[in-house]
Design a protein around this motif. Structure first.
Motif, PDB file in Angstrom:
ATOM      1  N   VAL A  75       7.022   3.254  -9.364  1.00 22.59           N
ATOM      2  CA  VAL A  75       5.669   2.832  -9.733  1.00 22.59           C
ATOM      3  C   VAL A  75       5.290   1.666  -8.820  1.00 22.59           C
ATOM      4  N   ILE A  76       4.128   1.784  -8.172  1.00 24.07           N
ATOM      5  CA  ILE A  76       3.681   0.735  -7.252  1.00 24.07           C
ATOM      6  C   ILE A  76       2.303   0.249  -7.682  1.00 24.07           C
ATOM      7  N   ASN A  77       2.176  -1.057  -7.904  1.00 24.43           N
ATOM      8  CA  ASN A  77       0.878  -1.641  -8.222  1.00 24.43           C
ATOM      9  C   ASN A  77       0.141  -1.862  -6.904  1.00 24.43           C
ATOM     10  N   LEU A  78      -0.725  -0.925  -6.560  1.00 30.40           N
ATOM     11  CA  LEU A  78      -1.438  -1.002  -5.279  1.00 30.40           C
ATOM     12  C   LEU A  78      -2.447  -2.142  -5.255  1.00 30.40           C
ATOM     13  N   SER A  79      -3.040  -2.461  -6.422  1.00 33.77           N
ATOM     14  CA  SER A  79      -4.077  -3.492  -6.431  1.00 33.77           C
ATOM     15  C   SER A  79      -3.528  -4.884  -6.164  1.00 33.77           C
ATOM     16  N   SER A  80      -2.216  -5.063  -6.233  1.00 32.74           N
ATOM     17  CA  SER A  80      -1.640  -6.384  -5.956  1.00 32.74           C
ATOM     18  C   SER A  80      -1.383  -6.579  -4.463  1.00 32.74           C
ATOM     19  N   ARG A 158      -1.906  -0.934   2.859  1.00 34.08           N
ATOM     20  CA  ARG A 158      -2.153  -1.070   4.304  1.00 34.08           C
ATOM     21  C   ARG A 158      -0.874  -1.430   5.050  1.00 34.08           C
ATOM     22  N   GLY A 159      -0.864  -1.159   6.324  1.00 40.71           N
ATOM     23  CA  GLY A 159       0.194  -1.643   7.206  1.00 40.71           C
ATOM     24  C   GLY A 159       1.533  -0.948   7.037  1.00 40.71           C
TER      25      GLY A 159
END
Length: 161
Positions: A75-80, A158-159
Motif C-alpha cells: 500500500v502506497i500513500n501517493l498523496s504524501s 514522480r521521479g
C-alpha cells in the motif's frame, strides 16, 4: 481535518480481490471517490488506485486494514509524495452545426479531442487532473451534456521512487 488521499494498492490478480477491498472500505464507513484497477508492471499483480477522503488518522487505519487482506502486497500513500495523477473523461455534448466552432474552441483550449461527431452531437475526450476535467465539464454544460463518463484518477509517484 478531512482531506483527499490517493493510495495505490498492489494486489494479487485474483477473482474477488476488488470486492474484498471495496467491502473493507464500506464496512469501515470510508467512502471511495474513485477506483481504477489494471495490470501492473509485474505479472500476476494488479494496481488499484483509490481516491478517498478522510483525516490522516483515517488513512492510517485504511492502510492497516488493507494489509490484513491476504491478497494485498503493498500500500502506497501517493498523496504524501510528489505524484502525477490523470483522469479520462468522455463527454457527449449537443452540437448543432451552428455551435460546433464554439465547442471546438473549448476542446482546443483544453488540449482535448473530438472522438465522434453525429448529426446533432459530438463526443469529446479529455485527459488531465481532476480540476481540468471538472473545468471542461463546466464549460460544456451550457451546450447540453447528453452523456458523461469518467475513469477516476490513476496516479504514480514522480521521479525515481
Amino acid at each position: 481535518m478531512s482531506m483527499k488521499h490517493t493510495i495505490a494498492v498492489l494486489v494479487n490478480d485474483q477473482p474477488g480481490v476488488l470486492q474484498r477491498v471495496a467491502g473493507l472500505f464500506g464496512r469501515r464507513g470510508f467512502n471511495i471517490e474513485s477506483i481504477t484497477v489494471g495490470q501492473s508492471e509485474e505479472a500476476g499483480l494488479s494496481r488499484m488506485v483509490i481516491v478517498t477522503t478522510g483525516s490522516d488518522t483515517t488513512l492510517e487505519q485504511i492502510e492497516k486494514q488493507l494489509y490484513k487482506l491476504i491478497d494485498v502486497i503493498k500500500v502506497i500513500n501517493l498523496s504524501s509524495k510528489p505524484m502525477v495523477a490523470r483522469e479520462l473523461a468522455l463527454i457527449k455534448v449537443k452540437a448543432e452545426p451552428a455551435v460546433r466552432p464554439e465547442i471546438l474552441g473549448v476542446v482546443e483550449t483544453f488540449r482535448a479531442s473530438v472522438v465522434d461527431i453525429g448529426a446533432v452531437n459530438m463526443m469529446v475526450q479529455v485527459v488531465g487532473d481532476t480540476g481540468k476535467i471538472d473545468a471542461m465539464i463546466e464549460l460544456l454544460q451550457p451546450y447540453g451534456i447528453c452523456e458523461l463518463t469518467r475513469t477516476g484518477a490513476t496516479a504514480m509517484v514522480r521521479g525515481n521512487a
